[in-house]
Motif scaffolding. Structure first.
Motif, short mmCIF file in Angstrom:
data_model
loop_
_atom_site.label_atom_id
_atom_site.label_comp_id
_atom_site.label_asym_id
_atom_site.label_seq_id
_atom_site.Cartn_x
_atom_site.Cartn_y
_atom_site.Cartn_z
N GLU A 1 6.81 2.32 16.45
CA GLU A 1 6.24 3.53 17.04
C GLU A 1 7.21 4.70 17.06
OE1 GLU A 1 5.04 2.68 21.01
OE2 GLU A 1 6.87 1.57 21.51
N GLU A 2 8.50 4.46 16.73
CA GLU A 2 9.48 5.54 16.80
C GLU A 2 9.41 6.49 15.61
OE1 GLU A 2 11.95 1.76 17.62
OE2 GLU A 2 9.93 2.22 16.87
N PHE A 3 8.73 6.07 14.53
CA PHE A 3 8.69 6.87 13.31
C PHE A 3 7.25 7.08 12.87
CE2 PHE A 3 12.66 4.55 13.44
CZ PHE A 3 13.61 5.54 13.16
N GLY A 4 7.02 8.18 12.16
CA GLY A 4 5.68 8.49 11.71
C GLY A 4 5.40 7.98 10.31
N VAL A 5 4.25 8.40 9.80
CA VAL A 5 3.86 8.08 8.44
C VAL A 5 3.70 9.37 7.66
CG1 VAL A 5 2.76 5.89 9.00
CG2 VAL A 5 1.42 7.99 9.11
N THR A 6 3.87 9.28 6.36
CA THR A 6 3.72 10.44 5.50
C THR A 6 2.99 10.04 4.24
OG1 THR A 6 4.89 12.36 4.59
CG2 THR A 6 5.92 10.19 4.27
N SER A 7 2.82 10.98 3.33
CA SER A 7 2.08 10.72 2.08
C SER A 7 2.62 11.62 0.98
CB SER A 7 0.59 11.01 2.29
OG SER A 7 0.39 12.40 2.53
N LEU A 8 2.26 11.28 -0.25
CA LEU A 8 2.62 12.16 -1.37
C LEU A 8 2.04 13.55 -1.16
CD1 LEU A 8 2.13 9.88 -4.51
CD2 LEU A 8 4.23 10.36 -3.26
N GLU A 9 0.81 13.62 -0.71
CA GLU A 9 0.17 14.92 -0.48
C GLU A 9 0.96 15.75 0.53
OE1 GLU A 9 -4.39 16.20 0.18
OE2 GLU A 9 -3.53 15.07 1.87
N SER B 1 0.86 -1.18 0.00
CA SER B 1 0.00 0.00 0.00
C SER B 1 0.89 1.23 0.00
CB SER B 1 -0.94 0.02 1.22
OG SER B 1 -0.20 0.04 2.43
N VAL B 2 0.45 2.27 -0.68
CA VAL B 2 1.20 3.52 -0.76
C VAL B 2 0.26 4.68 -0.42
CG1 VAL B 2 2.50 5.08 -2.27
CG2 VAL B 2 2.83 2.61 -2.46
N ASN B 3 0.73 5.57 0.42
CA ASN B 3 -0.07 6.71 0.87
C ASN B 3 -0.01 7.84 -0.14
OD1 ASN B 3 -0.52 5.29 3.27
ND2 ASN B 3 1.24 6.23 4.28
N LEU B 4 -1.08 7.99 -0.91
CA LEU B 4 -1.18 9.11 -1.84
C LEU B 4 -1.67 10.34 -1.09
CD1 LEU B 4 -2.74 7.41 -5.01
CD2 LEU B 4 -0.34 7.48 -4.27
N ALA B 5 -2.88 10.27 -0.55
CA ALA B 5 -3.45 11.42 0.18
C ALA B 5 -4.45 10.96 1.23
CB ALA B 5 -4.11 12.39 -0.81
N PRO B 6 -4.08 10.02 2.11
CA PRO B 6 -5.03 9.57 3.14
C PRO B 6 -5.08 10.57 4.29
CG PRO B 6 -2.95 8.47 3.46
CD PRO B 6 -2.79 9.31 2.21
N ASP B 7 -6.07 10.41 5.16
CA ASP B 7 -6.12 11.15 6.42
C ASP B 7 -5.10 10.51 7.36
OD1 ASP B 7 -6.65 12.20 8.94
OD2 ASP B 7 -8.82 12.27 8.62
N LEU B 8 -3.96 11.13 7.54
CA LEU B 8 -2.87 10.52 8.31
C LEU B 8 -3.22 10.35 9.78
CD1 LEU B 8 0.24 12.26 6.68
CD2 LEU B 8 -0.65 9.96 6.25
N SER B 9 -4.21 11.10 10.26
CA SER B 9 -4.61 10.94 11.66
C SER B 9 -5.22 9.57 11.92
CB SER B 9 -5.60 12.04 12.07
OG SER B 9 -6.88 11.84 11.45
N HIS B 10 -5.70 8.89 10.88
CA HIS B 10 -6.29 7.57 11.06
C HIS B 10 -5.25 6.53 11.48
CE1 HIS B 10 -9.98 8.49 8.29
NE2 HIS B 10 -9.94 9.24 9.38
N PHE B 11 -3.99 6.78 11.18
CA PHE B 11 -2.94 5.85 11.59
C PHE B 11 -2.71 5.87 13.09
CE2 PHE B 11 -1.99 6.37 7.10
CZ PHE B 11 -1.53 5.12 6.70
N ALA B 12 -3.22 6.90 13.76
CA ALA B 12 -2.99 7.03 15.20
C ALA B 12 -3.75 5.98 16.02
CB ALA B 12 -3.39 8.43 15.67
N GLY B 13 -4.68 5.27 15.39
CA GLY B 13 -5.42 4.24 16.10
C GLY B 13 -4.64 2.96 16.31
N ILE B 14 -3.46 2.85 15.67
CA ILE B 14 -2.62 1.65 15.78
C ILE B 14 -1.16 2.08 15.91
CG2 ILE B 14 -4.16 0.13 14.46
CD1 ILE B 14 -2.34 0.65 12.01
N VAL B 15 -0.31 1.12 16.25
CA VAL B 15 1.13 1.29 16.06
C VAL B 15 1.43 0.66 14.71
CG1 VAL B 15 3.44 0.77 16.91
CG2 VAL B 15 1.57 1.17 18.53
#
Length: 223
Positions: A181-189, A162-176
Protein backbone atom coordinates in the motif's frame (compact mmCIF):
# COMPACT_ATOMS: atom_id res chain seq x y z
CA UNK A 1 9.10 -11.67 -40.14
CA UNK A 2 8.12 -12.46 -36.55
CA UNK A 3 10.87 -13.91 -34.34
CA UNK A 4 10.90 -17.68 -34.17
CA UNK A 5 9.02 -19.47 -31.40
CA UNK A 6 9.88 -23.17 -30.93
CA UNK A 7 7.46 -25.52 -32.70
CA UNK A 8 6.46 -27.14 -29.42
CA UNK A 9 5.27 -23.81 -27.97
CA UNK A 10 1.95 -22.38 -29.14
CA UNK A 11 1.92 -18.56 -29.21
CA UNK A 12 -1.61 -17.13 -29.04
CA UNK A 13 -2.51 -13.42 -28.98
CA UNK A 14 -6.18 -12.66 -28.39
CA UNK A 15 -7.74 -9.53 -29.88
CA UNK A 16 -10.94 -9.69 -27.81
CA UNK A 17 -11.52 -9.92 -24.07
CA UNK A 18 -11.69 -13.29 -22.34
CA UNK A 19 -13.60 -13.68 -19.07
CA UNK A 20 -11.33 -14.56 -16.17
CA UNK A 21 -13.19 -17.72 -15.11
CA UNK A 22 -13.20 -18.98 -18.70
CA UNK A 23 -9.48 -18.30 -19.02
CA UNK A 24 -8.77 -20.06 -15.73
CA UNK A 25 -10.70 -23.15 -16.85
CA UNK A 26 -8.93 -23.24 -20.22
CA UNK A 27 -5.53 -22.72 -18.62
CA UNK A 28 -6.18 -25.49 -16.09
CA UNK A 29 -7.14 -27.90 -18.86
CA UNK A 30 -4.08 -26.96 -20.93
CA UNK A 31 -1.87 -27.45 -17.88
CA UNK A 32 -3.23 -30.98 -17.48
CA UNK A 33 -2.75 -31.79 -21.16
CA UNK A 34 0.83 -30.51 -21.20
CA UNK A 35 1.64 -32.58 -18.10
CA UNK A 36 0.19 -35.66 -19.82
CA UNK A 37 2.09 -34.99 -23.03
CA UNK A 38 -1.02 -34.49 -25.17
CA UNK A 39 -0.64 -30.75 -25.88
CA UNK A 40 2.11 -28.29 -26.70
CA UNK A 41 3.39 -25.72 -24.25
CA UNK A 42 1.75 -22.33 -24.63
CA UNK A 43 2.09 -18.57 -24.21
CA UNK A 44 -1.35 -16.96 -24.13
CA UNK A 45 -1.67 -13.15 -24.31
CA UNK A 46 -5.04 -11.57 -23.63
CA UNK A 47 -7.16 -8.98 -21.87
CA UNK A 48 -9.87 -9.50 -19.26
CA UNK A 49 -13.03 -7.61 -18.37
CA UNK A 50 -12.61 -5.90 -14.93
CA UNK A 51 -12.00 -8.44 -12.16
CA UNK A 52 -10.19 -8.75 -8.85
CA UNK A 53 -8.32 -12.02 -8.39
CA UNK A 54 -7.29 -13.47 -5.06
CA UNK A 55 -4.07 -15.44 -4.67
CA UNK A 56 -3.43 -18.05 -2.03
CA UNK A 57 -2.07 -15.43 0.41
CA UNK A 58 -4.93 -12.94 -0.08
CA UNK A 59 -5.98 -11.04 3.07
CA UNK A 60 -9.65 -10.06 3.14
CA UNK A 61 -8.76 -6.75 4.77
CA UNK A 62 -7.00 -5.78 1.53
CA UNK A 63 -10.23 -6.04 -0.48
CA UNK A 64 -11.25 -2.42 0.05
CA UNK A 65 -14.09 -1.97 -2.44
CA UNK A 66 -15.25 -5.10 -4.32
CA UNK A 67 -16.84 -3.13 -7.15
CA UNK A 68 -15.97 -5.94 -9.58
CA UNK A 69 -16.24 -9.72 -9.41
CA UNK A 70 -13.71 -11.35 -7.08
CA UNK A 71 -12.32 -14.73 -8.20
CA UNK A 72 -10.00 -17.09 -6.36
CA UNK A 73 -7.16 -17.61 -8.80
CA UNK A 74 -5.20 -20.47 -7.23
CA UNK A 75 -1.88 -18.71 -7.96
CA UNK A 76 0.55 -17.43 -5.37
CA UNK A 77 0.28 -13.88 -4.09
CA UNK A 78 -2.51 -11.63 -2.85
CA UNK A 79 -5.14 -9.46 -4.59
CA UNK A 80 -4.58 -8.31 -8.15
CA UNK A 81 -6.72 -6.33 -10.59
CA UNK A 82 -7.13 -7.28 -14.26
CA UNK A 83 -9.07 -5.25 -16.77
CA UNK A 84 -9.24 -3.48 -20.13
CA UNK A 85 -6.00 -1.82 -21.14
CA UNK A 86 -3.87 -4.35 -19.31
CA UNK A 87 -2.01 -7.12 -21.14
CA UNK A 88 -1.98 -10.45 -19.36
CA UNK A 89 0.44 -13.21 -20.26
CA UNK A 90 -0.30 -16.79 -19.23
CA UNK A 91 2.82 -18.91 -19.59
CA UNK A 92 2.39 -22.69 -19.61
CA UNK A 93 5.76 -24.40 -19.81
CA UNK A 94 6.90 -27.86 -18.78
CA UNK A 95 9.64 -27.39 -16.19
CA UNK A 96 10.43 -31.10 -16.31
CA UNK A 97 12.08 -30.21 -19.62
CA UNK A 98 13.44 -26.88 -18.40
CA UNK A 99 15.30 -27.44 -15.16
CA UNK A 100 12.62 -28.05 -12.48
CA UNK A 101 13.54 -24.75 -10.83
CA UNK A 102 10.53 -22.61 -9.92
CA UNK A 103 12.62 -19.78 -8.52
CA UNK A 104 14.60 -19.59 -11.75
CA UNK A 105 11.37 -19.59 -13.77
CA UNK A 106 9.98 -16.62 -11.82
CA UNK A 107 13.26 -14.72 -12.12
CA UNK A 108 13.47 -15.35 -15.86
CA UNK A 109 9.80 -14.31 -16.26
CA UNK A 110 10.51 -11.02 -14.50
CA UNK A 111 13.57 -10.52 -16.69
CA UNK A 112 11.52 -11.13 -19.83
CA UNK A 113 9.07 -8.37 -18.92
CA UNK A 114 11.84 -5.98 -17.85
CA UNK A 115 13.75 -6.50 -21.11
CA UNK A 116 10.58 -6.02 -23.17
CA UNK A 117 9.73 -2.78 -21.41
CA UNK A 118 13.28 -1.54 -22.02
CA UNK A 119 12.84 -2.19 -25.72
CA UNK A 120 9.83 0.13 -25.81
CA UNK A 121 11.51 2.86 -23.79
CA UNK A 122 10.61 2.14 -20.16
CA UNK A 123 13.33 1.41 -17.61
CA UNK A 124 11.97 -1.00 -15.01
CA UNK A 125 13.36 -3.32 -12.37
CA UNK A 126 12.79 -5.82 -9.62
CA UNK A 127 12.67 -4.51 -6.06
CA UNK A 128 13.90 -6.54 -3.10
CA UNK A 129 11.03 -7.54 -0.84
CA UNK A 130 8.34 -6.34 -3.25
CA UNK A 131 6.79 -8.61 -5.86
CA UNK A 132 6.27 -7.19 -9.33
CA UNK A 133 7.89 -4.94 -11.92
CA UNK A 134 8.66 -1.37 -10.81
CA UNK A 135 9.47 1.88 -12.58
CA UNK A 136 9.80 5.61 -11.98
CA UNK A 137 6.41 7.33 -12.19
CA UNK A 138 5.74 10.80 -13.60
CA UNK A 139 5.92 12.30 -10.09
CA UNK A 140 9.37 10.84 -9.53
CA UNK A 141 8.19 8.18 -7.11
CA UNK A 142 8.37 4.42 -7.56
CA UNK A 143 5.30 2.67 -8.93
CA UNK A 144 4.31 -0.78 -10.10
CA UNK A 145 3.80 -1.26 -13.83
CA UNK A 146 3.61 -5.05 -13.90
CA UNK A 147 2.53 -7.92 -11.67
CA UNK A 148 3.87 -11.46 -11.41
CA UNK A 149 1.95 -14.46 -10.07
CA UNK A 150 2.51 -18.13 -10.87
CA UNK A 151 1.42 -21.62 -9.97
CA UNK A 152 3.12 -24.89 -10.82
CA UNK A 153 1.20 -28.17 -11.09
CA UNK A 154 2.94 -31.42 -12.02
CA UNK A 155 5.93 -29.25 -12.99
CA UNK A 156 3.87 -27.31 -15.56
CA UNK A 157 3.57 -23.57 -15.00
CA UNK A 158 0.33 -21.58 -14.93
CA UNK A 159 -0.59 -17.87 -14.73
CA UNK A 160 2.31 -15.49 -15.38
CA UNK A 161 2.39 -11.70 -15.62
CA UNK A 162 0.35 -8.60 -16.36
CA UNK A 163 1.55 -5.24 -17.67
CA UNK A 164 -0.39 -1.98 -17.52
CA UNK A 165 -0.60 -0.53 -21.02
CA UNK A 166 -3.55 1.85 -20.60
CA UNK A 167 -5.97 0.59 -17.91
CA UNK A 168 -8.23 2.77 -15.76
CA UNK A 169 -5.82 3.12 -12.83
CA UNK A 170 -8.65 4.11 -10.48
CA UNK A 171 -9.83 0.48 -10.60
CA UNK A 172 -6.79 -0.53 -8.54
CA UNK A 173 -8.17 1.50 -5.64
CA UNK A 174 -10.61 -1.30 -4.81
CA UNK A 175 -7.75 -3.43 -3.45
CA UNK A 176 -4.32 -3.15 -1.89
CA UNK A 177 -2.46 -4.41 -4.99
CA UNK A 178 -0.32 -7.42 -4.05
CA UNK A 179 -0.53 -6.28 -0.41
CA UNK A 180 1.70 -3.24 -1.02
CA UNK A 181 0.00 0.00 0.00
CA UNK A 182 3.00 2.35 0.25
CA UNK A 183 3.42 2.63 -3.53
CA UNK A 184 1.08 3.32 -6.41
CA UNK A 185 0.55 1.83 -9.83
CA UNK A 186 1.33 3.33 -13.20
CA UNK A 187 0.98 2.49 -16.90
CA UNK A 188 2.62 3.07 -20.25
CA UNK A 189 -0.13 5.58 -21.03
CA UNK A 190 0.56 7.53 -17.84
CA UNK A 191 4.25 7.57 -18.77
CA UNK A 192 3.39 9.05 -22.17
CA UNK A 193 3.67 5.90 -24.29
CA UNK A 194 0.77 4.92 -26.55
CA UNK A 195 1.25 1.26 -27.47
CA UNK A 196 -1.30 -1.12 -28.98
CA UNK A 197 -1.61 -4.58 -27.42
CA UNK A 198 -0.46 -6.17 -30.68
CA UNK A 199 2.74 -4.12 -30.63
CA UNK A 200 3.41 -5.12 -27.04
CA UNK A 201 2.86 -8.77 -27.95
CA UNK A 202 5.40 -8.48 -30.77
CA UNK A 203 7.91 -6.90 -28.38
CA UNK A 204 7.41 -9.81 -25.99
CA UNK A 205 7.84 -12.29 -28.80
CA UNK A 206 11.12 -10.66 -29.82
CA UNK A 207 12.48 -11.40 -26.33
CA UNK A 208 11.02 -14.88 -25.96
CA UNK A 209 14.19 -16.63 -27.07
CA UNK A 210 16.18 -14.74 -24.42
CA UNK A 211 13.64 -15.78 -21.80
CA UNK A 212 13.92 -19.45 -22.75
CA UNK A 213 17.70 -19.18 -22.86
CA UNK A 214 17.80 -17.75 -19.33
CA UNK A 215 15.42 -20.44 -18.09
CA UNK A 216 17.05 -23.40 -19.76
CA UNK A 217 20.55 -22.18 -18.96
CA UNK A 218 19.46 -21.58 -15.37
CA UNK A 219 21.08 -18.15 -15.57
CA UNK A 220 17.97 -16.79 -13.82
CA UNK A 221 18.54 -13.43 -15.47
CA UNK A 222 18.51 -11.90 -18.92
CA UNK A 223 21.44 -10.03 -20.47
Amino acid sequence: MLPLVPENVEWRSETGRVGYREALDRMTERNRAIAEGTADEMVWLLEHPPVYTAGTSADGAELLDPRFEVVEAGRGGRYTYHGPGQRVGYVMLDLKERGRDVRCFVHALEGWVIATLADIGVESRRSDGRIGIWTRDIDGGEAKIGAIGVRVRRWVTMHGFSVNLAPDLSHFAGIVPCGIEEFGVTSLERLGIDLAPEAFDEALRARFGDFLGALEGKACALP
